[in-house]
Motif scaffolding. Structure first.
Motif, PDB file in Angstrom:
ATOM      1  N   SER A  58       0.851  -1.183   0.000  1.00 43.75           N
ATOM      2  CA  SER A  58       0.000   0.000   0.000  1.00 43.75           C
ATOM      3  C   SER A  58       0.884   1.229   0.000  1.00 43.75           C
ATOM      4  O   SER A  58       1.900   1.268   0.701  1.00 43.75           O
ATOM      5  CB  SER A  58      -0.960  -0.006   1.185  1.00 43.75           C
ATOM      6  OG  SER A  58      -0.242   0.043   2.376  1.00 43.75           O
ATOM      7  N   ASP A  59       0.537   2.188  -0.779  1.00 46.84           N
ATOM      8  CA  ASP A  59       1.313   3.415  -0.949  1.00 46.84           C
ATOM      9  C   ASP A  59       2.759   3.115  -1.337  1.00 46.84           C
ATOM     10  O   ASP A  59       3.692   3.747  -0.845  1.00 46.84           O
ATOM     11  CB  ASP A  59       1.325   4.246   0.342  1.00 46.84           C
ATOM     12  CG  ASP A  59      -0.043   4.761   0.672  1.00 46.84           C
ATOM     13  OD1 ASP A  59      -0.822   4.930  -0.276  1.00 46.84           O
ATOM     14  OD2 ASP A  59      -0.332   4.969   1.856  1.00 46.84           O
ATOM     15  N   GLY A  60       2.968   2.126  -2.166  1.00 50.99           N
ATOM     16  CA  GLY A  60       4.310   1.825  -2.644  1.00 50.99           C
ATOM     17  C   GLY A  60       5.199   1.153  -1.616  1.00 50.99           C
ATOM     18  O   GLY A  60       6.388   0.958  -1.831  1.00 50.99           O
ATOM     19  N   GLN A  61       4.631   0.781  -0.480  1.00 47.99           N
ATOM     20  CA  GLN A  61       5.414   0.108   0.567  1.00 47.99           C
ATOM     21  C   GLN A  61       4.851  -1.297   0.744  1.00 47.99           C
ATOM     22  O   GLN A  61       3.638  -1.470   0.825  1.00 47.99           O
ATOM     23  CB  GLN A  61       5.274   0.900   1.874  1.00 47.99           C
ATOM     24  CG  GLN A  61       5.818   0.234   3.099  1.00 47.99           C
ATOM     25  CD  GLN A  61       7.340   0.307   3.174  1.00 47.99           C
ATOM     26  OE1 GLN A  61       7.913   1.373   3.096  1.00 47.99           O
ATOM     27  NE2 GLN A  61       7.971  -0.848   3.282  1.00 47.99           N
ATOM     28  N   SER A  62       5.739  -2.278   0.783  1.00 52.57           N
ATOM     29  CA  SER A  62       5.216  -3.628   0.970  1.00 52.57           C
ATOM     30  C   SER A  62       5.194  -3.972   2.455  1.00 52.57           C
ATOM     31  O   SER A  62       6.047  -3.541   3.225  1.00 52.57           O
ATOM     32  CB  SER A  62       6.069  -4.627   0.195  1.00 52.57           C
ATOM     33  OG  SER A  62       7.426  -4.431   0.490  1.00 52.57           O
ATOM     34  N   HIS A  63       4.193  -4.712   2.849  1.00 50.86           N
ATOM     35  CA  HIS A  63       4.039  -5.103   4.252  1.00 50.86           C
ATOM     36  C   HIS A  63       3.913  -6.612   4.338  1.00 50.86           C
ATOM     37  O   HIS A  63       3.074  -7.193   3.657  1.00 50.86           O
ATOM     38  CB  HIS A  63       2.776  -4.469   4.840  1.00 50.86           C
ATOM     39  CG  HIS A  63       2.826  -2.981   4.891  1.00 50.86           C
ATOM     40  ND1 HIS A  63       3.290  -2.291   5.962  1.00 50.86           N
ATOM     41  CD2 HIS A  63       2.481  -2.058   3.963  1.00 50.86           C
ATOM     42  CE1 HIS A  63       3.237  -0.995   5.719  1.00 50.86           C
ATOM     43  NE2 HIS A  63       2.747  -0.826   4.506  1.00 50.86           N
ATOM     44  N   LEU A  64       4.734  -7.226   5.209  1.00 54.42           N
ATOM     45  CA  LEU A  64       4.572  -8.659   5.442  1.00 54.42           C
ATOM     46  C   LEU A  64       3.502  -8.846   6.494  1.00 54.42           C
ATOM     47  O   LEU A  64       3.497  -8.141   7.495  1.00 54.42           O
ATOM     48  CB  LEU A  64       5.876  -9.267   5.979  1.00 54.42           C
ATOM     49  CG  LEU A  64       7.153  -9.065   5.194  1.00 54.42           C
ATOM     50  CD1 LEU A  64       8.249  -9.918   5.802  1.00 54.42           C
ATOM     51  CD2 LEU A  64       6.962  -9.425   3.747  1.00 54.42           C
ATOM     52  N   ASN A  65       2.605  -9.778   6.289  1.00 54.00           N
ATOM     53  CA  ASN A  65       1.584 -10.056   7.294  1.00 54.00           C
ATOM     54  C   ASN A  65       1.854 -11.407   7.908  1.00 54.00           C
ATOM     55  O   ASN A  65       1.827 -12.429   7.232  1.00 54.00           O
ATOM     56  CB  ASN A  65       0.198 -10.016   6.674  1.00 54.00           C
ATOM     57  CG  ASN A  65      -0.262  -8.596   6.473  1.00 54.00           C
ATOM     58  OD1 ASN A  65      -0.757  -7.959   7.377  1.00 54.00           O
ATOM     59  ND2 ASN A  65      -0.020  -8.075   5.270  1.00 54.00           N
ATOM     60  N   ILE A  66       2.149 -11.361   9.207  1.00 48.09           N
ATOM     61  CA  ILE A  66       2.495 -12.592   9.914  1.00 48.09           C
ATOM     62  C   ILE A  66       1.654 -12.673  11.175  1.00 48.09           C
ATOM     63  O   ILE A  66       1.721 -11.782  12.022  1.00 48.09           O
ATOM     64  CB  ILE A  66       4.001 -12.600  10.262  1.00 48.09           C
ATOM     65  CG1 ILE A  66       4.793 -12.644   8.958  1.00 48.09           C
ATOM     66  CG2 ILE A  66       4.353 -13.791  11.140  1.00 48.09           C
ATOM     67  CD1 ILE A  66       6.104 -11.962   9.019  1.00 48.09           C
TER      68      ILE A  66
END
Lengths: 375, 235
Positions: free
Chosen positions: A290-298
């Motif tokens: 989102s917004d060009g930033q990747s987020h890992l979901n753990i």
């Protein structure tokens, strides 16, 4: 015979009405229902959202993905409960400031905190809504649309939350307004209810309504429509869905040598405050951008990652990860279900604690089927 | 107009079903009936005691039901959708008022039956009761607009129950404390005075001052309710 004559005269008068206002004729898809121009909202020092334009026509569904503050402010402004910092809103060419009552007549909203009469049964509700909105929509048909036929004699207090949400939805059918706003329609509901919402949105769209979905969940925004915008302090931005190839081309210029490592060692670094935390790929449930930033979901927590989606994709493919959407990479080991809402709208459900659902784009469905050995 | 009555009846029906299943509220209906039945067994009851039951009914049933109906809509977040529906505020309040009114007539009738009360001039007494009921519906509406939950409604009604039902006996002490003569002008006291006159054989012409005072209360209450409505509904 008499009835036929009456119907014809009604059609003629509607046509005359359109001629008077120099509007497109009936059946024209480009009839604007909602028109927002230069709307912005500041709250003390913060900008909730900067000026944006949005028009929604009849037979159109638009999702606006935003934070909770932005969502509730926008909804309040649309309902005339909160003044906007600047800008104007027209519904069916009616300005809210002219006559609030005739403006509000054209909106029906499925609020997140809608209420019900706990002691009344489902059927009592349906017949009350039918009477109060002077609707001729048959009660049985609405009960079928919201899948509450078998609960019609049950008191609302005994229904589950999901069933209550479906009863909220029934009101929209009787209200028959031109613009329909769904506030977080599928938050905390079961899959059956989600399916009912998506079907209802399509049904209402087919009836010539304009539908606005306000949500903080990208997956539920994508489940109903392909026209998704993100609203924040920088304004309203379309979220592209079909341009998956473009991004990959743009990223291709970067050298990829660094990724290849001599020993078989692969950890994904994330930033938590000032620390760098390393994760094993199998731990990861899915990755969201989102917004060009990747987020890992753990395990329900989200960690920002330094890599771009394309880099992550190439690193993680050997571990059974799959780019299921432009902004999502999913760990296929964690996928429990693939849900088909319609012929070209899909969702992946994971078997993590929160049963996260992730959008699966149409083009990727074929790829996934191939990977699974289905043809 | 026809549509308007249809919507009003829809609200009346909905509230009737809701109320009949609401034990907290419908229990208050039983209180004056129980009191009337209990007093009725003793036989030969003074008019003052009888009218305490009727005034209690008007306050505990009429005003409280109206107040609780409005407060609960607010508490359960259903009022907003009702306001956004084609039904006007007038229709919503009238639908509820009609239900409070119907319940009141029923309870008053039953209480009078239990107490063996047969006024000499039924029409005058009925007219006074109806006028009083309108005042109490106004009171209930005003309180309902000010409260946020049914629980709050049952607390806020209490002082009014004391003043308007037991308060009728305040004028007994008026000889000792002259300022208590003011209590004679309360609507409940006027209702009792009117009933006494009727028992002495008075007709409409003789009790117009009592009816007039109750009517003034109705007008004042309506003005207060409208003022509260304007103030509350802005936000």
């Amino acid at each position: 015979m008499y009835k036929d004559g009456q119907q014809i005269s009604v059609v003629i008068s509607i046509n005359n009405l359109y001629n008077k206002h120099i509007m497109p004729r009936l059946g024209d898809d480009s009839m604007e229902i909602l028109k927002i121009t230069d709307l912005e909202k500041h709250n003390k020092d913060t900008v909730l959202f900067s000026a944006f334009q949005l028009t929604i026509s009849a037979n159109e569904i638009v999702s606006v993905h935003s934070s909770m503050n932005v969502r509730s402010a926008l909804l309040k402004i649309l309902m005339g409960e909160l003044p906007a910092s600047s800008g104007s809103i027209y519904i069916n060419e009616k300005d809210i400031n002219e006559s609030k009552r005739s403006y509000l007549k054209n909106i029906s909203v499925l609020f997140l905190d809608d209420g019900l009469y706990e002691r009344l049964t489902v059927k009592d509700h349906l017949s009350f809504y039918q009477a109060i909105f002077s609707s001729n929509f048959p009660i049985e048909e609405v009960a079928r649309l919201v899948q509450l036929e078998d609960k019609s004699k049950v008191r609302v207090g005994k229904l589950t939350f999901s069933e209550q949400r479906r009863l909220h939805l029934s009101r929209i059918f009787f209200q028959n307004a031109e613009l329909i706003i769904f506030e977080e329609p599928d938050q905390n509901v079961d899959l059956e209810t989600k399916r009912v919402f998506i079907k209802a949105a399509r049904e209402l769209k087919a009836r010539g309504k304009a539908i606005l979905v306000l949500t903080g969940n990208m997956e539920s925004a994508l489940a109903v429509t392909d026209t998704v915008y993100r609203l924040d302090d920088k304004g309203l931005h379309p979220i592209e869905i079909q341009s998956e190839e473009n991004e990959e081309e743009m990223q291709e210029g970067e050298p990829e040598e660094i990724i290849i490592q001599p020993a078989r060692f692969e950890k994904i670094p994330t930033k938590v405050n000032d620390k760098i935390v390393l994760f094993d790929p199998p731990e990861i449930d899915y990755i969201e951008s989102s917004d060009g930033q990747s987020h890992l979901n753990i395990k329900g927590e989200s960690y920002p990652c330094m890599f771009t989606m394309t880099e992550l994709e190439s690193r993680l493919i050997p571990y059974g990860f799959f780019r299921c959407h432009r902004s999502y990479i999913v760990n296929l080991q964690k996928v429990r279900e693939v849900i088909t809402w319609t012929r070209n709208s899909f969702t992946l459900v994971l078997n993590d604690e929160s049963k996260s659902s992730i959008p699966l784009s149409k083009s990727k469905m074929a790829e996934l089927k191939e990977m699974l050995g289905l043809k | 107009m026809n549509m308007s009555i249809k919507r009003l009846m829809a609200i009346f029906n909905k509230d009737y079903k809701d109320l009949s299943r609401n034990l907290y509220v419908s229990f208050t209906v039983v209180v004056p009936l129980f009191l009337a039945a209990f007093m009725g067994r003793q036989g030969n009851i003074a008019l003052e005691q009888q009218y305490m039951v009727y005034n209690l009914t008007l306050c505990l049933v009429t005003a409280y039901i109206q107040c609780a109906l409005i407060a609960e809509e607010k508490e359960k977040n259903t009022l907003r959708n009702l306001m956004l529906s084609p039904a006007s505020t007038m229709e919503i309040l009238a639908g509820k008022g009609l239900l409070s009114f119907a319940t009141t007539l029923l309870v008053l009738g039953l209480s009078a039956f239990f107490l063996d009360y047969m006024p000499k001039d039924l029409i005058v007494v009925t007219a006074a009761m109806v006028l009083s009921a309108i005042f109490y519906i106004g009171l209930g509406t005003a309180l309902g607009l000010m409260t946020k939950s049914a629980m709050e409604a049952s607390v806020i009604i209490m002082p009014f129950v004391f003043v308007f039902s037991f308060g009728t006996s305040l004028s007994f002490f008026a000889d000792k404390y002259p300022f208590l003569h003011a209590a004679d002008y309360l609507p409940n006291a006027q209702l009792l005075l009117l009933a006494k006159e009727v028992e002495l054989g008075a007709g409409f012409a003789d009790v117009w001052s009592n009816l007039g005072i109750i009517a003034i209360w109705v007008v004042v209450m309506t003005a207060i309710t409208v003022a509260i409505y304007r103030k509350r509904m802005v936000d």
